[in-house]
Design a protein around this motif. Sequence first.
Motif, PDB file in Angstrom:
ATOM      1  N   VAL A 209       0.774  -1.258   0.032  1.00 35.74           N
ATOM      2  CA  VAL A 209       0.167  -0.095   0.019  1.00 35.74           C
ATOM      3  C   VAL A 209       0.834   1.199   0.090  1.00 35.74           C
ATOM      4  O   VAL A 209       0.634   2.291  -0.648  1.00 35.74           O
ATOM      5  CB  VAL A 209      -0.837  -0.019   1.237  1.00 35.74           C
ATOM      6  N   LYS A 210       1.897   1.213   0.641  1.00 30.71           N
ATOM      7  CA  LYS A 210       3.078   2.259   0.946  1.00 30.71           C
ATOM      8  C   LYS A 210       3.410   2.615  -0.655  1.00 30.71           C
ATOM      9  O   LYS A 210       3.608   3.881  -0.983  1.00 30.71           O
ATOM     10  CB  LYS A 210       4.045   1.990   1.667  1.00 30.71           C
ATOM     11  N   TYR A 211       3.996   1.457  -1.292  1.00 26.26           N
ATOM     12  CA  TYR A 211       4.302   1.748  -2.681  1.00 26.26           C
ATOM     13  C   TYR A 211       3.212   2.200  -3.628  1.00 26.26           C
ATOM     14  O   TYR A 211       3.317   3.081  -4.475  1.00 26.26           O
ATOM     15  CB  TYR A 211       4.853   0.402  -3.371  1.00 26.26           C
ATOM     16  N   ALA A 212       2.150   1.586  -3.528  1.00 23.26           N
ATOM     17  CA  ALA A 212       0.820   2.316  -4.441  1.00 23.26           C
ATOM     18  C   ALA A 212       0.693   3.736  -4.041  1.00 23.26           C
ATOM     19  O   ALA A 212       0.339   4.291  -4.907  1.00 23.26           O
ATOM     20  CB  ALA A 212      -0.235   1.244  -3.836  1.00 23.26           C
ATOM     21  N   PHE A 213       0.489   4.000  -2.896  1.00 25.03           N
ATOM     22  CA  PHE A 213       0.404   5.371  -2.550  1.00 25.03           C
ATOM     23  C   PHE A 213       1.338   6.458  -3.258  1.00 25.03           C
ATOM     24  O   PHE A 213       1.064   7.508  -3.484  1.00 25.03           O
ATOM     25  CB  PHE A 213       0.410   5.344  -1.103  1.00 25.03           C
ATOM     26  N   ASP A 214       2.725   5.923  -3.131  1.00 28.53           N
ATOM     27  CA  ASP A 214       3.782   6.779  -3.796  1.00 28.53           C
ATOM     28  C   ASP A 214       3.454   6.799  -5.282  1.00 28.53           C
ATOM     29  O   ASP A 214       3.858   7.769  -5.842  1.00 28.53           O
ATOM     30  CB  ASP A 214       5.108   6.135  -3.757  1.00 28.53           C
ATOM     31  N   ALA A 215       3.149   5.923  -6.062  1.00 35.67           N
ATOM     32  CA  ALA A 215       2.797   5.819  -7.474  1.00 35.67           C
ATOM     33  C   ALA A 215       1.527   6.564  -7.554  1.00 35.67           C
ATOM     34  O   ALA A 215       1.495   6.970  -8.783  1.00 35.67           O
ATOM     35  CB  ALA A 215       2.422   4.104  -7.915  1.00 35.67           C
TER      36      ALA A 215
END
Length: 274
Positions: A245-251
Amino acid sequence: MNALLDQLGAYAPLLISVTKAIIFLLLGFFISSQVAHFIRNRIVNHPRIDDTLGNFAASVVKWLILAFVGIAVLQLFGFQVTSLIAVLGAASLAIGLALQGTLSDLASGVMLIIFRPYKLGDFVDIAGTTGTVKSIDLFVTELSTPDNIKIIMPNSKSWGSIIINYTNITTRRADLVFGIDYANDPDKAMNVILDVVNADERCLKDPAPWVGVTNLGDSSVDLTLRVWCKPSDWWQLKCDLLKNVKYAFDANGIDIPYPHTQIVSVSKDAQAEA
């Protein structure tokens, strides 16, 4: 020489009794261990009988055989077993008071076997101690913690405490909280979270995952995710969802707020003008 032979002859019956007693004890320990091992294997290999009951039955049989061996050894030395039992019966109150803790462990062990709040291999939390059940004996329960520490717990403490069994269930819910910046769109963030969840096969479809706004904090809008999975996947799934989820938020340009400290410097001229 004759005197020595006479003395040896006088002690011969005692030596014979001691030798027989040692042989009886060795045979008793050997036979009890073999019988207990046989019973344990037969029950463990039976598809309809729980492994816990096998260990318990093996322990009971082993101690019963040893008790009979002890009585036989006493008879070898001329003890009247009936008189001994009468004496033990008269002293039972004192023995019960002296061994009340041990008897409580024994009674608790019987209750654990009958009601089976946990069995061998279950991952449990007993009185705040978490671990995998390795053995359930007449008096103690052995746990192995996740960091491989052996814990020996008296059965009375186990039976008298709150027992949380994490294995004896088919599904378990993982709750995670994500904070986003007030400038971000909550609906977009919730859709991003659900996309991450739906891409993970460990997340069950029934019950369906749920995500919603649960708190307006001082510096963040808190989104709570509730997703169901198998108990064996629970811990690793939580860790993976937090990372993904952290990676998806960044993207997707969604900010996760963190505490900021703002320092304001005011010049002397500005202070004078004020």
